[in-house]
Every structure is written in structure tokens, then in C-alpha cells.
Design a protein around this motif. Structure first.
Motif, PDB file in Angstrom:
ATOM      1  N   GLY A  97       0.789  -1.222   0.000  1.00 51.72           N
ATOM      2  CA  GLY A  97       0.000   0.000   0.000  1.00 51.72           C
ATOM      3  C   GLY A  97       0.819   1.269   0.000  1.00 51.72           C
ATOM      4  N   PRO A 155      -5.542  -3.834   4.166  1.00 50.67           N
ATOM      5  CA  PRO A 155      -5.085  -2.455   4.310  1.00 50.67           C
ATOM      6  C   PRO A 155      -4.874  -2.083   5.778  1.00 50.67           C
ATOM      7  CG  PRO A 155      -6.846  -2.570   2.705  1.00 50.67           C
ATOM      8  CD  PRO A 155      -6.762  -3.931   3.349  1.00 50.67           C
ATOM      9  N   PRO A 170      -3.112   5.527   4.575  1.00 48.15           N
ATOM     10  CA  PRO A 170      -3.476   4.684   3.435  1.00 48.15           C
ATOM     11  C   PRO A 170      -3.787   5.547   2.205  1.00 48.15           C
ATOM     12  CG  PRO A 170      -4.664   4.035   5.425  1.00 48.15           C
ATOM     13  CD  PRO A 170      -4.022   5.348   5.711  1.00 48.15           C
ATOM     14  N   ARG A 204      -4.163   0.723  -1.998  1.00 52.41           N
ATOM     15  CA  ARG A 204      -3.815   0.362  -0.617  1.00 52.41           C
ATOM     16  C   ARG A 204      -3.725  -1.152  -0.427  1.00 52.41           C
ATOM     17  NH1 ARG A 204      -9.050   0.841   3.286  1.00 52.41           N
ATOM     18  NH2 ARG A 204     -10.473  -0.435   2.032  1.00 52.41           N
TER      19      ARG A 204
END
Length: 290
Positions: free
Chosen positions: A29, A56, A62, A87
Motif C-alpha cells: 500500500g 489495508p 493509506p 492500498r
């Protein structure tokens, strides 16, 4: 010179003038999950956050691309999961691209994006993500290039979780007065009437077309001193989010359950509509946190 440490999954950059100032990025991510300024953590990270690439990260910064939330109308975006695939993908670490302020770069394209998810989005693209560690700031910048022969549409958002060392009830958000809002809880549109946006319940609100010349700040209620500040470039929208008690309790990766007292998301992005990026063109944006 800046100190950099790389493992198979993580990159840590330490500022050359202060070994207590650092940023740590998960390759999965390209998620910044720690930013320490003179030893003080500026970002909130759930103690139950998954850092093994299985899902994630709950916390940090993120990256949301190419869809914000769950798109239900676009021909291709509607088949992607909530917040897209950036992500959920392993980014390629490109190394240090500037020595001062020390800056590292990550890259995502259709070749290294999540194989299962990218099947739903048939475009060629390159995203270069720069993370600049200043003595007193962190700047995250993105360049998105359409490598296809046809245009494509997308959203972008930095899903930033700020660490609130004092209780959330002792801070407020400034810089959003008189802005158009959409409340994701009630579904209603309104105009923000408060110069001081306080967080005393669950808040999930989009602020749309906020003048980028306006800094968004988190301030201490008692002293009006700066807790966090945000400068945006080419990011006209912002989401303010705190899950509060009930929502926190229902999220398995949100720990501790009273962690809502020490976090606040102020997320700059372009989400009020889709950006249309023409073939062979580039779109750039950044957030500067201080």
C-alpha cells in the motif's frame, strides 16, 4: 546524510539533522504508518493494524485510488472494492530521489498492482509517490500518469490518521467554515456553520471544493495552539472522520476500543467528482503536514 533502512516489507527514513525524526513506510500500500517528529509520533496506528500485507492498514496514511468509497456507477470502478486497489497492492521502492529534505519514492503500475483487483480496471498507468521528511514536516506527493491511449477516471485521497495526544474532546478543526458538506452518516448535504468543528460524537463528513489556499488545522480548544496543520495542493476536498464509541467497537482491527479518543482523520483528496485524465497526461497533488 539521511539514514535509510530497507527490509523486504518496510522502509524507514531518518532525518540527517535529528535521529529522532523519522518516517516508516510499509511497501504494501506504500502506507506511511509512522511519522515521528523529534521522537513524538504524529500519526495514529491501531494496535491491531495488519502490517503483514493481509489487508489495508488501519492507521497511518493509506492511499485511496482509483475509487473513493464504493463506486456504484462507473463501468469499471464499480467492480473494485471500497477505496480501490492502491492500498491493497505491493508498491515498488525506488530509493532516495532527493537528499535534502530526504525524499523516497515508490511506484505502482498495472504490472505490480494487486493481480486480482487490477483485472477490473483495464488501463495502463504509472503512479510515482514521493515522501519527503522535513525537519518539522512531512510532505506526501503523487504523480499519476495515464499510459493508455484513452482517458480514464479516478478519485484520489490521502486517508490520514492524525495522532491526538490530548483527548479528542480537547481539540477542534479550523478552516472549514462556510464550506459545503455531505454527511455520510445522515446522507444530507449542508453548509458548515461552525468556525470550530468539534468532535463529540461519530463524525463522517465530506467537505467539498474547499479553497486550497485555506490551511486546515487541528487546534487545542483551551490554548488555540496548533496540534496539526495541513496544506493541500490540487486536493479540493477533505474528509473529517472519527468513529467514536459504537463504530470503533464494531471494527475488528480498531484497537484499543477507546482509541477514538486519540485519533482524527483529516483526509485531503479529490472526491466530489471523478478526475478525467487524458491519454499520456499527468495529474499531480500533495499534502504538506506540519
Amino acid at each position: 546524510m539521511a539514514s535509510i533502512k530497507e527490509t523486504s516489507s518496510i522502509v524507514t527514513l531518518t532525518h540527517p539533522d535529528n535521529k529522532e525524526t523519522s518516517v516508516t513506510i510499509l511497501k504494501y500500500g506504500a502506507t506511511v504508518y509512522s511519522w515521528k517528529r523529534e521522537g513524538v509520533e504524529q500519526l495514529w496506528l491501531s494496535s491491531a493494524a495488519k502490517l503483514d500485507g493481509s489487508k489495508p492498514v488501519r492507521g497511518g496514511i493509506p492511499l485511496v485510488f482509483p475509487a473513493f468509497g464504493k463506486n456504484t456507477t462507473d463501468k469499471y470502478l464499480k467492480d473494485l472494492p471500497q477505496h480501490g486497489f492502491a492500498r491493497n497492492s505491493n508498491w515498488t521502492f525506488k530509493g532516495i530521489v532527493r537528499s535534502y529534505p530526504p525524499t523516497v519514492q515508490f511506484e505502482l503500475n498495472e504490472g505490480n498492482a494487486n493481480r486480482e483487483l487490477i483485472k477490473a480496471w483495464p488501463y495502463k498507468f504509472t503512479i510515482l509517490y514521493n515522501i519527503e521528511l522535513g525537519y518539522d514536516h512531512l510532505k506526501t506527493s503523487v504523480d499519476i500518469r495515464n499510459e493508455s491511449d484513452v482517458p480514464f477516471d479516478f478519485n484520489w485521497l490521502f486517508h490520514t490518521y492524525y495522532n491526538i495526544q490530548d483527548s479528542i474532546e480537547n481539540v477542534y478543526v479550523h478552516g472549514l467554515e462556510n464550506q459545503a458538506t455531505h454527511d455520510n452518516i445522515t446522507g444530507k448535504a449542508a453548509v458548515e456553520k461552525n468556525a470550530e468543528v468539534i468532535i463529540d460524537r461519530e463524525v463522517d463528513r465530506r467537505y467539498l471544493n474547499v479553497d486550497v489556499k485555506e490551511n486546515i488545522t487541528i487546534l487545542n480548544k483551551k490554548t488555540n495552539q496548533l496540534v496539526h496543520g495541513l496544506i493541500r495542493e490540487n486536493l479540493s476536498d477533505a474528509v473529517v472522520w472519527n468513529p467514536w464509541i459504537k463504530k470503533s467497537a464494531g471494527m475488528g482491527d480498531f484497537e484499543p476500543k477507546d482509541g477514538y479518543k486519540n485519533m482524527l482523520c483529516v483526509e485531503p483528496g479529490h472526491i466530489h467528482d471523478l478526475v478525467t485524465l487524458r491519454a499520456k497526461q499527468k495529474w499531480s497533488a500533495s499534502q504538506y503536514m506540519y
